[in-house]
Scaffold this active site. Sequence first.
Site, short mmCIF file in Angstrom:
data_model
loop_
_atom_site.label_atom_id
_atom_site.label_comp_id
_atom_site.label_asym_id
_atom_site.label_seq_id
_atom_site.Cartn_x
_atom_site.Cartn_y
_atom_site.Cartn_z
N ASP A 118 -0.19 4.99 0.99
CA ASP A 118 -0.47 5.93 2.08
C ASP A 118 -0.35 5.24 3.43
O ASP A 118 -1.10 4.32 3.72
CB ASP A 118 -1.91 6.48 1.95
CG ASP A 118 -2.12 7.27 0.67
OD1 ASP A 118 -1.24 8.06 0.33
OD2 ASP A 118 -3.16 7.09 0.02
N ASP A 158 0.87 -1.16 0.00
CA ASP A 158 0.00 0.00 0.00
C ASP A 158 0.93 1.23 0.00
O ASP A 158 2.11 1.12 0.33
CB ASP A 158 -0.87 -0.04 1.27
CG ASP A 158 -1.69 1.22 1.44
OD1 ASP A 158 -2.31 1.66 0.47
OD2 ASP A 158 -1.69 1.77 2.56
C1 G6P Z 1 -5.83 5.65 -0.22
C2 G6P Z 1 -5.97 6.34 1.13
C3 G6P Z 1 -7.38 6.85 1.33
C4 G6P Z 1 -7.82 7.70 0.15
C5 G6P Z 1 -7.74 6.88 -1.13
C6 G6P Z 1 -8.11 7.70 -2.37
O1 G6P Z 1 -6.45 4.42 -0.19
O2 G6P Z 1 -5.64 5.46 2.17
O3 G6P Z 1 -7.41 7.61 2.51
O4 G6P Z 1 -9.14 8.17 0.31
O5 G6P Z 1 -6.40 6.42 -1.28
O6 G6P Z 1 -7.11 8.67 -2.56
P1 G6P Z 1 -7.20 9.84 -3.61
O7 G6P Z 1 -5.79 10.39 -3.62
O8 G6P Z 1 -7.57 9.25 -4.94
O9 G6P Z 1 -8.21 10.80 -3.12
MG MG Z 2 -2.76 3.09 3.61
#
Ligand code: G6P
Ligand code: MG
Length: 225
Positions: free
Chosen positions: A11, A9
């Site tokens: 983030d 992953d």
């Molecule tokens: C990751 C993060 C989420 C976020 C998602 C979409 O999964 O953990 O917190 O909402 O990505 O991210 P984006 O950058 O497309 O808004």
């Molecule tokens: Mg994450």
Amino acid sequence: MVIKAFLFDLDGVIVDTAIFHYQAWRRMANELGFDISEEFNEQLKGVSRVESLEIILQHGGLTLPEERKAELAAQKNQWYLDLVSRMTPNDILPGVPAFFSQVRDAGIKTALGSVSKNARLILDRIGMSDAFGTVIDGNKITRGKPDPEVFLKGADELGVSPADCVVFEDAVAGIDAAKRADMIAVGIGSPDVLTQADIVVPSLEHLTVPQLLKSLDRTAGLDVY
Ligand code: G6P
Ligand code: MG
């Protein structure tokens, strides 16, 4: 069963953008007249932008027209991108570079598995665009975590069977996605939160590849090497 690929992953595992997502969503909630706690934020991790917005609005007891929701999602993304634009390779989380060099030495394939549509931009900012065998991001999938699509696609692009993959995840939804993909899940964070993970470590800084393969061997009864 032999471990052939690691799926990461982004983030909260490679970089601490999880805090930026929280800050941007919190700012939006505050402007709408309510607050979101860090504890509440756990359920947003790994969840797509649109789904996160729905969960937050429900929490605030708000029902809004689609048009307004699209505006709010775009505004949140703008705030998020302002924070991301200041990132540099110094924002890579501790232990990540050392862990990746061990992964390369061990001949294990790698994929990024993120629901974020901004994943490529972040990889560019931190100088890790070429660090993965393949990158699956929010633009390549139709269903966010906990759906296993992101990880199954990663395994498929690497040509590795799901059962031979290990996923590194900081999100409850991400651990669920890994388990639904029939993969081993390494939780990055707290065992109290990531209860479904096969093993949990505080960060990649606390892991070496040989150590990990050994403990997975014990935990999951794997044949490693
Ligand atoms: C990751 C993060 C989420 C976020 C998602 C979409 O999964 O953990 O917190 O909402 O990505 O991210 P984006 O950058 O497309 O808004
Ligand atoms: Mg994450």
